[in-house]
Design an enzyme around this catalytic site. Sequence first.
Site, PDB file in Angstrom:
ATOM      1  N   ASP A   5       0.818  -1.207   0.000  1.00 24.36           N
ATOM      2  CA  ASP A   5       0.000   0.000   0.000  1.00 24.36           C
ATOM      3  C   ASP A   5       0.861   1.270   0.000  1.00 24.36           C
ATOM      4  OD1 ASP A   5      -3.025  -1.095   0.887  1.00 24.36           O
ATOM      5  OD2 ASP A   5      -1.342  -2.345   1.522  1.00 24.36           O
ATOM      6  N   ASP A  29      -1.368  -2.886  -4.120  1.00 29.31           N
ATOM      7  CA  ASP A  29      -1.629  -1.452  -4.036  1.00 29.31           C
ATOM      8  C   ASP A  29      -0.328  -0.674  -4.213  1.00 29.31           C
ATOM      9  OD1 ASP A  29      -4.297  -1.902  -3.810  1.00 29.31           O
ATOM     10  OD2 ASP A  29      -4.516  -1.139  -1.773  1.00 29.31           O
ATOM     11  N   HIS A  78     -11.744  -3.513   6.732  1.00 30.63           N
ATOM     12  CA  HIS A  78     -11.826  -4.691   5.856  1.00 30.63           C
ATOM     13  C   HIS A  78     -12.047  -5.980   6.654  1.00 30.63           C
ATOM     14  CE1 HIS A  78     -10.567  -2.081   2.613  1.00 30.63           C
ATOM     15  NE2 HIS A  78      -9.487  -1.745   3.288  1.00 30.63           N
TER      16      HIS A  78
END
Length: 427
Positions: free
Chosen positions: A127, A154, A281
Amino acid sequence: MGILNLFCFCLLVMAANASVADKNPQQVHISLVGSDHVRVSWITKDRNLPSVVEYGTSSTGEYTSSAIGESTSYKYFCYQSGAIHHVVIGPLNPNTLYYYRCGGYGPQYNLKTPPSKFPLVFAIVGDLGRTKHTKQTLERIKEMKHDVFILPGDLSYADRLQNVWDSFGKMVEPLASTRPWMVTQGNHEVEIIPILMKHPFRAYNARWRMPYEQSGSISNLFYSFEVTGVHVLMLGYYTKFVKDSEQYNWLQEDIKRIDRVRTPWVIAVMHVPWYSTNKAHEGEGEKMRKALEELLYAARVDMVFAGHVHAYERFSRVYDNKSDACGSIHFTVGGGGTSEGLALKFKEPKSELSEYREATYGHGELHIYNATHAHWSWHRNADESSVEVDPVWIQSLSTSTRCATTHFQPLKESVNNIFLNGQCNAL
């Protein structure tokens, strides 16, 4: 001059007429291909330039070898990419500094190949994005002496904005051009638009080509690679993974080929964590866990790394939501620098399976010291230097007789307790 080098020279002469700006290489990054080859990838505005890499061990620009590859490009509505070049160079010597030039023009780059023997150092974080936190994370990683960078999804946070891929590529080039970057996809690599766009990873697959063919995979979204005694499973959350899917069947066969004498360490990488005590999540990885965890458990995978949740967390050895000495240690490392902010809300009370957690930006460092022991730590970003937290020694499951399976034979060497003056309490 050999025939190949002569041909390369002719291609370079043809490229001489291109304008300086159009032929200048940009977004250079490298990845591993097999045990002694590296793929060099870069982009040029001119889509007619040759895909040639000259390389050697001299820093003076006197290259002793060259290789020819291929280029591709893609359109995304009004966006037209430049030429995306991919050239595999080698065979290369281990633990060696090479100098190279892309397309016969522009600056000289250098790369260091991984060692052939332990120790081996991974930098691991997901990420990334393109924020001030990203730049700080990359600066801290550059300060450490790592051999391979692993990114569990990501990358750019481009979503469908293609120019973001270009700015991301330029931002990471100083680091990604010098050490191999091995990546898998995340949700921000998905570009699908119902009816209009049915190929969800067009930019990712074109720009970040991984060595999937070498592991028998049919998709750039899942593959494996080996480096210095470590077998790495790069799994795809955003492609089918259920039983009898192409990924599931590939993983079954890949696991069968693991030799724990040659690669005493096995780690897995994916985007969505299977174990997490963060409210972000929550439960998202459960379907994949139920589909694939049994395969990873049978293979005695030592560690599993995931991103997606923008925080850091480490679990004890676990299988099927229970503590298990033969299970994997799960890590969430999604704090690379995302613009979406950190996942600050953890569930309470804390699960006794969760050993350490904090919502910070940073990166992980995994030092594989030998066939039996490794050291892991999370490095939280700070203004002047990173702050090491959660240091832990890890013992490979390949040394455990009680965890032996038909998939591998335990190493016969004794456990090396040279660390911490013989006081190595490894997981």
